[in-house]
Enzyme design. Structure first.
Site, PDB file in Angstrom:
ATOM      1  N   ASP A  14      44.476  45.054  36.535  1.00  0.00           N
ATOM      2  CA  ASP A  14      44.118  45.493  37.884  1.00  0.00           C
ATOM      3  C   ASP A  14      43.558  46.916  37.876  1.00  0.00           C
ATOM      4  O   ASP A  14      43.985  47.759  38.672  1.00  0.00           O
ATOM      5  CB  ASP A  14      45.351  45.425  38.821  1.00  0.00           C
ATOM      6  CG  ASP A  14      46.115  44.119  38.681  1.00  0.00           C
ATOM      7  OD1 ASP A  14      45.466  43.081  38.498  1.00  0.00           O
ATOM      8  OD2 ASP A  14      47.361  44.140  38.740  1.00  0.00           O
ATOM      9  N   GLU A 183      41.497  38.070  46.762  1.00  0.00           N
ATOM     10  CA  GLU A 183      42.332  39.266  46.579  1.00  0.00           C
ATOM     11  C   GLU A 183      41.498  40.392  45.970  1.00  0.00           C
ATOM     12  O   GLU A 183      40.294  40.243  45.784  1.00  0.00           O
ATOM     13  CB  GLU A 183      43.539  38.938  45.694  1.00  0.00           C
ATOM     14  CG  GLU A 183      43.160  38.406  44.329  1.00  0.00           C
ATOM     15  CD  GLU A 183      44.338  37.829  43.556  1.00  0.00           C
ATOM     16  OE1 GLU A 183      45.435  37.709  44.104  1.00  0.00           O
ATOM     17  OE2 GLU A 183      44.132  37.486  42.381  1.00  0.00           O
TER      18      GLU A 183
END
Ligand code: 6LW
Length: 507
Positions: A14, A183
């Site tokens: 991420d 997302e």
């Protein structure tokens, strides 16, 4: 052509990046590990140096009993007017249970204590518009009936001075792909158009970068019909890098664009190192960003070709470990907390950052009482391999064990001598649990690498190699001497790790 290499190897998923002057700052997820949110700095986007962690000591957020793969997820780092902002989620039970913001004037720290933001979901991001206003976006379960997808990207204005969300919530987008969760939103503005870049398809083999665009920051957003803009989902099982997605774009001082994103390097369908950070070139066209122009996938040229850097930080679980590090000697106080507990076990580790490494330490048998002390290759709390000193039928032994779920299997055992050297030696296909006792080398177990893969264990992290000392609180402290973490065929690197007193507790 050689395979693309990560720029941050070992589990560093991420990634989010920003540039200030000629320096880039990058943050990656830390899950249940302490200290939280490692911050790396680079001048060329290829070579990254750890400068600190956002969540340490006073700024640490007590996580409570979270699984190894819950905890601190997917931060975004941004900079405006002399201040760095990090927004992130705390996940519990694999869903967001709070959005937070921290700020600093120096990304090495100190960072402010976390402040909770009024909003739900995961993967928050900040966007600073050129009119001085700021916005937060994040992903949550769809809130409207008959939504085109299960996930929803929402936006609210962010008051940069009061660190609060203000004004109405706008639902921006439900994704480009049928029925997958959207997302990892990030907004960029180019020539008056707002481009929303997201991840879809889940963080596994179908992971992809998708996009939408709008002429107003609050929408309406229309799907970029080129979506997915980047994916390795179509490259098949033999692709050396898979699961690519969760991208964040940054511009160099001379106007070139790059994206950092996560990917994995499976060996025969199983990856053990977790989701790592890769780099890919980006070109902006009228339609929006083009990832890996002319190639359509990560390449060695586009990624870093430098050798992976060994990890520079010791990490523990859910809070500071009862440990002191002085050069290559690590001393761990005992705790009765097992590795699979949801508290802070007496454990200190480093991310495994390469398929072929050796992690070793020596310990004296004499002080060891009724306790287990040794080395662990930890994938999740209840998926790990250990080589450790324990009680045997006729005195102390070195044991190799495999823990999977509720099952613990002893794979090998050898009587201990006064001082033993324990090791975990890894290769692309194998974890070897080794010990040197009375100058004789023993291979106690050879375990296929898939035993510690994410495909086997689930979760969001890769393997962490560590030390532990599990025993009653009045059991002996154990000193691990000559602790080494090295590439399989190279010299020692553990002395490079900073001496740290990790015993300081958060307030
Ligand atoms: C991250 C999200 C994700 O927040 O995994 O599957 C989460 N995708 O983007 C944890 O890394």
């Amino acid at each position: 052509m050689s395979a693309p290499q990560p720029v941050l190897s070992g589990w560093h998923p991420d990634p989010s990046v920003c540039r200030v002057g000629d320096e880039y700052y990058l943050v990656t997820s830390s899950f249940a590990f302490y200290p939280g949110l490692p911050i790396h700095r680079s001048r060329d986007l290829h070579e990254w140096e750890l400068v600190g962690h956002a969540l340490v000591d006073e700024s640490w957020l007590p996580l409570g009993p979270v699984d190894v793969s819950d905890g601190i997820w997917a931060a975004t780092i941004r900079y405006a007017d002399g201040v760095f902002y990090l927004v992130f989620t705390v996940a519990r039970g694999r869903t967001g249970s709070g959005l937070y913001v921290v700020t600093a004037t120096d990304p090495a720290g100190p960072w402010s204590p976390p402040r909770e933001l009024e909003g739900e979901g995961i993967d928050p991001s900040l966007f600073f518009d050129d009119d001085g206003r700021a916005y937060l976006t994040a992903a949550r379960d769809s809130t409207v009936a008959d939504a085109p997808g299960p996930g929803e990207i929402w936006l609210r204005e962010f008051d940069m001075n009061r660190l609060e969300l203000i004004g109405p919530t706008h639902n921006l987008w439900y994704g480009a792909l049928a029925r997958t969760w959207v997302e990892a939103p990030h907004i960029y503005k180019k020539n008056g158009t707002y481009h929303l870049i997201c991840a879809e398809g889940g963080t596994e083999r179908n992971h992809a970068v998708t996009a939408a665009r709008a002429t107003s920051v609050t929408g309406p957003y229309t799907t970029d019909p080129r979506s997915p803009l980047l994916s390795h989902r179509h490259l098949g099982d033999t692709a050396t890098v898979q699961n690519v997605g969760h991208a964040d774009i940054v511009e160099t001082p001379d106007g070139q664009s790059w994206a950092v994103l996560l990917g994995v390097r499976p060996i025969d369908g199983h990856h053990t190192l977790g989701r790592e950070t890769f780099l890919v070139p980006v070109e902006w066209e009228a339609a929006g960003p083009v990832f890996a122009p002319r190639e359509g996938r990560l390449t060695a040229v586009a990624g870093a070709t430098r050798p992976a850097q060994p990890p520079r930080d010791w990490i523990s679980l859910r809070g500071p470990a009862p440990a002191t590090v002085a050069g290559s000697t690590v001393t761990l106080a005992p705790r009765p907390t097992p590795l699979d507990s949801l508290e802070t076990p007496p454990f200190l580790g480093v991310r495994q950052h390469d398929h072929s490494v050796a992690f070793e330490a020596s310990l004296d048998i004499r002080p060891i009482g009724d306790q287990d002390a040794g080395l662990v290759a930890l994938q999740g709390g209840n998926v790990h391999l250990t080589v450790h000193v324990a009680d045997g039928e006729h005195g102390k032994v070195v044991k190799a064990q495999h823990r999977e779920g509720a099952l613990t299997t002893t794979l090998g055992e050898v009587p201990a001598s006064e001082r033993v050297r324990l090791g975990i030696h890894t290769s692309p296909h194998e974890y070897r649990l080794v010990a040197t006792v009375d100058r004789v080398d023993h291979v106690l177990a050879r375990v296929p690498h898939d035993a510690l893969s994410t495909e086997t264990a689930g979760g969001f992290v890769g393997v962490t190699l560590g030390l532990f000392n599990i025993g009653a609180t009045d059991a002996a402290e154990i000193a691990f001497y000559d602790t080494e973490y090295r590439f399989a065929r190279e010299g020692r690197v553990m002395d490079d790790l900073p001496g740290t007193d990790l015993r300081r507790s958060p307030r």
